[in-house]
Enzyme design. Structure first.
Site, mmCIF file in Angstrom:
data_model
loop_
_atom_site.group_PDB
_atom_site.id
_atom_site.type_symbol
_atom_site.label_atom_id
_atom_site.label_comp_id
_atom_site.label_asym_id
_atom_site.label_seq_id
_atom_site.Cartn_x
_atom_site.Cartn_y
_atom_site.Cartn_z
ATOM 1 N N HIS A 1 -113.413 -84.777 49.376
ATOM 2 C CA HIS A 1 -112.927 -84.928 47.997
ATOM 3 C C HIS A 1 -114.080 -85.495 47.151
ATOM 4 O O HIS A 1 -114.053 -86.645 46.712
ATOM 5 C CB HIS A 1 -111.711 -85.861 47.972
ATOM 6 C CG HIS A 1 -110.891 -85.788 46.720
ATOM 7 N ND1 HIS A 1 -111.185 -84.933 45.674
ATOM 8 C CD2 HIS A 1 -109.780 -86.479 46.324
ATOM 9 C CE1 HIS A 1 -110.290 -85.088 44.715
ATOM 10 N NE2 HIS A 1 -109.437 -86.019 45.082
ATOM 11 N N GLN B 1 -113.662 -87.119 43.575
ATOM 12 C CA GLN B 1 -113.110 -88.470 43.660
ATOM 13 C C GLN B 1 -114.235 -89.470 43.922
ATOM 14 O O GLN B 1 -114.301 -90.538 43.305
ATOM 15 C CB GLN B 1 -112.078 -88.514 44.802
ATOM 16 C CG GLN B 1 -111.395 -89.846 44.963
ATOM 17 C CD GLN B 1 -110.384 -90.127 43.854
ATOM 18 O OE1 GLN B 1 -109.539 -89.297 43.570
ATOM 19 N NE2 GLN B 1 -110.489 -91.279 43.226
ATOM 20 N N ASP C 1 -106.161 -95.411 50.997
ATOM 21 C CA ASP C 1 -105.561 -94.119 50.618
ATOM 22 C C ASP C 1 -104.361 -93.917 51.546
ATOM 23 O O ASP C 1 -104.195 -94.645 52.539
ATOM 24 C CB ASP C 1 -106.606 -93.003 50.793
ATOM 25 C CG ASP C 1 -106.083 -91.626 50.380
ATOM 26 O OD1 ASP C 1 -105.071 -91.565 49.648
ATOM 27 O OD2 ASP C 1 -106.679 -90.610 50.800
ATOM 28 N N ARG D 1 -111.784 -90.497 36.285
ATOM 29 C CA ARG D 1 -111.954 -89.125 36.750
ATOM 30 C C ARG D 1 -112.382 -88.235 35.572
ATOM 31 O O ARG D 1 -113.200 -87.336 35.725
ATOM 32 C CB ARG D 1 -110.638 -88.591 37.348
ATOM 33 C CG ARG D 1 -110.126 -89.331 38.578
ATOM 34 C CD ARG D 1 -110.954 -89.056 39.805
ATOM 35 N NE ARG D 1 -111.047 -87.651 40.140
ATOM 36 C CZ ARG D 1 -110.138 -86.980 40.864
ATOM 37 N NH1 ARG D 1 -109.087 -87.602 41.345
ATOM 38 N NH2 ARG D 1 -110.303 -85.699 41.144
#
Ligand code: CP
Ligand code: NVA
Length: 311
Positions: free
Chosen positions: A129, A132, A222, A290
């Site tokens: 990812h 991220q 996470d 983001r």
């Protein structure tokens, strides 16, 4: 023409350039400055998995830079089922200026990129990812300034988010500690690759979260069950018991340590609401970033990467 499939695709200088661009774009947006870097450009998004942050931050980023997006759900496109992945990549490349993919298999994005003639961005796969990670490093930089020598302790699953973040930490000379139960750390090959590629970084695996966070600047977590692993949920919840980021764990960390989470969170599993909503959590600042980090990525990939900082 460059793709962004994993963080390994960037040099350290390019990563630092993106972080500086993100900082500038965020500051300028705060002052209300309008930008047109993607004017006339069209970016397609194909997502096989659900998304809130990645989809909306990319769609907003493109719109705020003057471009347009087309969102296609995975089943609608049928990558590798309705149509061969290379055929889809070659066709879409003629309509769009970039394609952002969120897929299960990482190889889907790799195959797509191999046959695309426009930049392809990985918006999350089972194993990486990278968008991220750039955004998270930007958030850490806002928090601490210079990142070299800082320690990130990832408490939980050695998953896509952890793998990408570890690359970014290594690139910037940081310490990355993964506090994961046995069987949920990085594959030995991946740990070896990190150590080999980033001799200035430091990578450790520690089975004890309380010990691991003792020198943390950032405590990151996470979900224990990522998208696509739903059938393993019960086993995972069992395995990760004792790896929750909660008030007791934070008592073992330095006072200045902050808490990060890529979101979405499973409140009460990997993190308590008390911590996620608490004073040490920067998870929502992290989510907001983001937008800025991906604006930097889009402008760089579509307008700058071919003429500057070339490897
Ligand atoms: N962090 C993140 O990628 O969130 P989404 O799954 O909502 O895009
Ligand atoms: N590891 C999580 C990240 C979500 C942004 C997943 O893959 O579901």
């Amino acid at each position: 023409m460059r793709h962004f499939i994993t963080l390994f695709d960037l040099t350290r200088e390019e990563l630092l350039h993106l972080l500086a661009m993100a900082e500038r774009l965020k500051r300028q947006q705060g002052r209300g400055k309008r930008r047109r870097e993607l004017a006339g450009k069209v970016v397609a998004l194909i997502f096989e998995k659900p998304s809130l942050r990645t989809r909306v931050s990319f769609e907003s980023a493109v719109a705020q830079l003057g471009g347009a997006t087309i969102f296609l759900s995975g089943p609608e496109v049928g990558l590798g089922t309705r149509e061969a992945i290379p055929d889809c990549a070659r066709t879409l490349s003629q309509f769009c200026d970039a394609v952002i993919l969120r897929t299960f298999a990482h190889s889907t994005v790799e195959t797509f990129a191999e046959h695309a003639s426009v930049p392809v961005i990985n918006g999350l796969t089972d194993t990486h990812h990278p968008c991220q990670a750039i955004s998270d490093l930007f958030t850490m930089q806002e928090q601490f300034g210079e990142l070299r020598g800082r320690t990130v302790v990832f408490v939980g699953d050695g998953n896509n988010v952890a793998r990408s973040l570890a690359v970014g930490c290594g690139m910037l000379g940081m310490r990355f500690v993964l506090a994961a139960p046995k069987g949920y750390g990085f594959e030995p090959d991946y740990s070896n690759l990190l150590r080999q590629r980033f001799p200035e970084g430091s990578f450790e695996l520690n089975g004890s979260p309380t010990e691991a966070v003792r020198h943390a600047d950032v405590i990151y977590t996470d979900v224990w069950t990522s998208m696509g692993q739903e059938a393993e949920k019960d086993t995972r919840c069992q395995a990760f018991r004792g790896f929750q980021v909660n008030r007791e764990l934070l008592e073992h960390a330095p006072d200045h340590a902050v808490v990060m989470h890529c979101l979405p969170a499973h409140r009460g599993e990997e993190i308590t609401s008390e911590v996620l909503d608490g004073q040490r959590s920067i998870a929502f600042q992290q989510a907001g970033n983001r937008l800025h980090a991906q604006k930097a990525l889009l402008d760089w990939l579509l307008n700058q990467s071919h003429r500057s900082l070339r490897r």
